[in-house]
Design a protein around this motif. Structure first.
Motif, PDB file in Angstrom:
ATOM      1  N   ILE A  88       6.334  10.893  14.129  1.00 52.35           N
ATOM      2  CA  ILE A  88       6.237  12.847  13.533  1.00 52.35           C
ATOM      3  C   ILE A  88       5.009  12.787  12.816  1.00 52.35           C
ATOM      4  CG2 ILE A  88       7.935  13.994  12.045  1.00 52.35           C
ATOM      5  CD1 ILE A  88       8.972  12.639  14.137  1.00 52.35           C
ATOM      6  N   SER A  89       4.107  14.274  13.149  1.00 54.03           N
ATOM      7  CA  SER A  89       3.639  14.328  12.788  1.00 54.03           C
ATOM      8  C   SER A  89       3.162  15.309  11.683  1.00 54.03           C
ATOM      9  CB  SER A  89       2.357  15.313  13.810  1.00 54.03           C
ATOM     10  OG  SER A  89       3.468  16.572  14.090  1.00 54.03           O
ATOM     11  N   ALA A  90       2.384  15.523  10.735  1.00 54.11           N
ATOM     12  CA  ALA A  90       2.183  16.868   9.649  1.00 54.11           C
ATOM     13  C   ALA A  90       2.546  18.543  10.026  1.00 54.11           C
ATOM     14  CB  ALA A  90       0.766  16.409   9.148  1.00 54.11           C
ATOM     15  N   LEU A  91       2.173  18.229  11.728  1.00 48.84           N
ATOM     16  CA  LEU A  91       2.074  19.438  12.149  1.00 48.84           C
ATOM     17  C   LEU A  91       3.308  19.400  11.927  1.00 48.84           C
ATOM     18  CD1 LEU A  91       0.870  22.327  13.035  1.00 48.84           C
ATOM     19  CD2 LEU A  91       0.830  21.247  15.148  1.00 48.84           C
ATOM     20  N   GLU A  92       4.167  18.218  12.846  1.00 47.05           N
ATOM     21  CA  GLU A  92       5.882  18.818  13.080  1.00 47.05           C
ATOM     22  C   GLU A  92       6.453  19.232  12.151  1.00 47.05           C
ATOM     23  OE1 GLU A  92       9.744  16.959  15.071  1.00 47.05           O
ATOM     24  OE2 GLU A  92       7.811  16.780  16.121  1.00 47.05           O
ATOM     25  N   GLN A 273      11.375  10.548  21.267  1.00 44.03           N
ATOM     26  CA  GLN A 273      10.999   9.442  21.655  1.00 44.03           C
ATOM     27  C   GLN A 273      10.939   8.180  20.636  1.00 44.03           C
ATOM     28  OE1 GLN A 273       6.474  10.256  22.422  1.00 44.03           O
ATOM     29  NE2 GLN A 273       7.000  12.080  23.218  1.00 44.03           N
ATOM     30  N   VAL A 274      10.466   9.058  19.283  1.00 41.53           N
ATOM     31  CA  VAL A 274      11.022   7.715  17.505  1.00 41.53           C
ATOM     32  C   VAL A 274      12.946   7.360  18.294  1.00 41.53           C
ATOM     33  CG1 VAL A 274      12.101   7.312  15.464  1.00 41.53           C
ATOM     34  CG2 VAL A 274      10.088   8.841  16.473  1.00 41.53           C
ATOM     35  N   MET A 275      13.629   8.012  18.393  1.00 37.59           N
ATOM     36  CA  MET A 275      15.023   7.964  18.849  1.00 37.59           C
ATOM     37  C   MET A 275      15.443   6.804  19.800  1.00 37.59           C
ATOM     38  SD  MET A 275      17.737  10.565  17.385  1.00 37.59           S
ATOM     39  CE  MET A 275      18.531   9.363  17.892  1.00 37.59           C
ATOM     40  N   ASN A 276      14.333   7.310  20.457  1.00 32.61           N
ATOM     41  CA  ASN A 276      14.579   6.389  22.224  1.00 32.61           C
ATOM     42  C   ASN A 276      14.052   4.672  21.280  1.00 32.61           C
ATOM     43  OD1 ASN A 276      14.957   5.769  25.186  1.00 32.61           O
ATOM     44  ND2 ASN A 276      12.909   5.495  25.111  1.00 32.61           N
ATOM     45  N   LYS A 277      12.924   4.940  20.963  1.00 36.96           N
ATOM     46  CA  LYS A 277      12.604   3.552  20.558  1.00 36.96           C
ATOM     47  C   LYS A 277      13.520   2.527  19.478  1.00 36.96           C
ATOM     48  CE  LYS A 277       8.316   1.186  18.723  1.00 36.96           C
ATOM     49  NZ  LYS A 277       6.673   1.676  18.196  1.00 36.96           N
TER      50      LYS A 277
END
Length: 525
Positions: A88-92, A273-277
């Motif tokens: 998760i990026s700072a921009l998000e 993507q994080v939850m998929n991982k």
């Protein structure tokens, strides 16, 4: 004198310079008296420092003194450049705050209180877990912090972050803190300050705000007591409600959690993507456990936690269920201290946490690796219902409608294997829990989301039907008594094509028995 740090941007929010766009090398600064500020140009940010301290660079100073949580500079094996938390990026995080203020009126201030360290006894503490709403909007994962998001004008916000300051003596024992500099430099706060002066900061914010959004936290400490109307500590003279009343504002706080949960319920591409991982790592770990031939629940419990971590998760997402034999009849049995007997089944409900996001998977398999005929029949019954319910996980249905369908499906499937069970028997005895729930930063994520509301693209839910046949109820076939089976997967809602993110955990009978035959020597097998 209260020391406060302020960052101001001359460009609109979309033109801000974010952490992932900044060099980690030292940057020239200029010094003056007054408050600390950072103003942006089209090319390079410049700092104005309050005190006559030594020259510091953008992120450079914070990197030298350390952070209270992983960053790209200190843990490049965990985070990519530009990420505040894994994936998760700072921009998000900025976009999340932007979406929050879109639902607030001009002049509003949203106040969120971070969690604090909880103690088992004396100096022995539990592992820290941040307030998920606070984490969702900031990425900040340290205790004793307060954040405020103000909406002074339309389409813009001011992000305040009040944290524990750097403290050389305490950090010698507890490890680095991010500190006030890091709140600006890393977490992109517009204003930051020492949590010790939270009363003064909030006094100023509340004085200029027309409405306050906040949920009162449970009071268990000095900081929390300030926000709790019924608890007083010597160092906290007034509560948040008294501050509001002092400024002649409506003393009734407006609820914030439901607004944040409505945002959290719709996962971004990065979150998915994080939850998929998390689901993939957890599923692989569970499949590997099939062939281990454990003789004790405690050993299987320990192995799953090990496998989640060695596979790449930070830890287990929650206290797991590891239930052998009739222990599986307890929906949330977590003692995990019995033996696993040859001929019984074992039910597990477990998952790893990655980047703060949870996997939540349930599987059941024979301890000796081979299903008996009754076990196979009941397992297939549950699997058939689960697969049909996954097909129903679309934007045309709600969790409630899927649950009703699961009961109807069980009535048919159970009749096919010899049960004479009414809908009331199913709801009250055999299948006493709900078909699923939202999943995300919490295992039971966004509980304020209505089950009657149609699912939306971006939701992640669990589908987890189960059957639990009592040991001593003569109403049900004897060969099935004492068996508990739940099959749970994590499902991403995508129009009419639900996507299972936990599919690495084998669940077809032939795949389960095959996995039970294999001997896994290590996690790389």
């Amino acid at each position: 004198m209260i020391r406060q740090y302020i960052r101001r941007s001359r460009t609109p929010p979309t033109g801000r310079i974010w952490a992932h766009q900044l060099s980690t090398r030292f940057t020239p600064i200029k010094e003056c008296t007054g408050i600390r500020s950072m103003s942006t140009t089209d090319i390079l940010p410049t700092y104005i420092q309050q005190s006559n301290s030594k020259t510091r660079g953008r992120r450079g100073f914070a990197v030298q003194t350390g952070f209270g949580q992983p960053t790209f500079e200190t843990r490049p094996h965990m985070l990519k450049q530009g990420e505040l938390t894994p994936g998760i990026s700072a921009l998000e995080y900025h976009f999340r705050r932007q979406k929050l203020i879109e639902q607030l009126p001009i002049g509003a201030a949203a106040i969120l209180v971070g969690n604090e360290v909880k103690y088992r006894s004396g100096a022995v503490f539990y592992e820290f877990h941040q307030n998920p709403d606070f984490f969702y909007l900031s990425g900040f994962n340290e205790p004793r912090a307060v954040m405020v998001v103000e909406k002074p004008v339309e389409n813009d916000y001011v992000f305040h972050l009040y944290v524990q300051p750097k403290d050389e003596r305490k950090e010698l024992w507890e490890g680095p803190r991010t500190g006030v500099d890091g709140a600006l430099e890393v977490f992109n706060a517009d204003e930051a300050g020492d949590i010790k002066f939270i009363r003064k900061y909030l006094d100023d914010i509340i004085a200029r705000s027309t409405s306050i959004y906040m949920d009162i936290p449970a009071a268990n400490s000095e900081i929390a007591s300030f926000f709790h109307p019924h608890v007083r500590r010597a160092t906290m003279e007034v509560s948040i409600l008294e501050l509001i009343k002092h400024h002649r504002k409506d003393a009734t706080l407006r609820p914030l959690t439901r607004i944040v949960q409505s945002l959290r319920a719709i996962k971004s591409d990065a979150e998915l993507q994080v939850m998929n991982k998390a689901g993939k790592i957890s599923g692989q770990a569970i499949t590997r456990a099939y062939g281990r031939r454990f003789t004790k629940e405690a050993d299987l419990n320990a192995y799953l936690d090990y496998a989640f971590r060695i596979g790449g998760c930070e830890k287990s997402a929650y206290v797991p269920v590891v239930a052998g034999g009739k222990n599986a009849l307890g929906i949330h049995y977590t003692r995990n201290d019995d033996v696993l007997n040859d001929g019984d089944m074992v039910l597990i409900d477990a998952g790893g946490q990655y980047g703060g996001y949870c996997a939540d998977i349930s599987r059941a398999w024979p301890v000796n690796g081979i299903f008996t005929e009754p076990q196979k029949d009941l397992y297939q019954c549950v699997l058939n219902v689960q697969k049909e319910c996954i097909k129903l996980a679309t934007t045309s249905n709600s969790l409630e409608s899927i649950h009703r369908s699961s009961v109807d499906l069980f009535a048919l499937e159970l009749r096919n294997v010899g049960f004479n069970a009414s809908h009331n028997d199913i709801n009250a005895i055999l299948y006493p829990h709900y078909v699923g729930h939202h999943l995300g930063l919490d295992v039971h994520d966004c509980p304020d989301q209505s089950r009657r509301q149609n699912l939306q693209n971006g939701n992640v839910i669990t589908i987890e039907p189960g059957i639990y046949v009592p040991v001593d109820n003569p109403k049900f076939p004897k060969s099935f008594r004492g068996i508990g089976i739940r099959i749970e997967d994590n499902v991403f809602i995508h129009d009419d094509s639900p996507i299972v993110t936990s599919g690495e955990a084998a669940k077809e009978i032939r795949d389960v028995e095959r996995a039970c035959e294999l001997s896994w020597s290590d996690m790389n097998a």
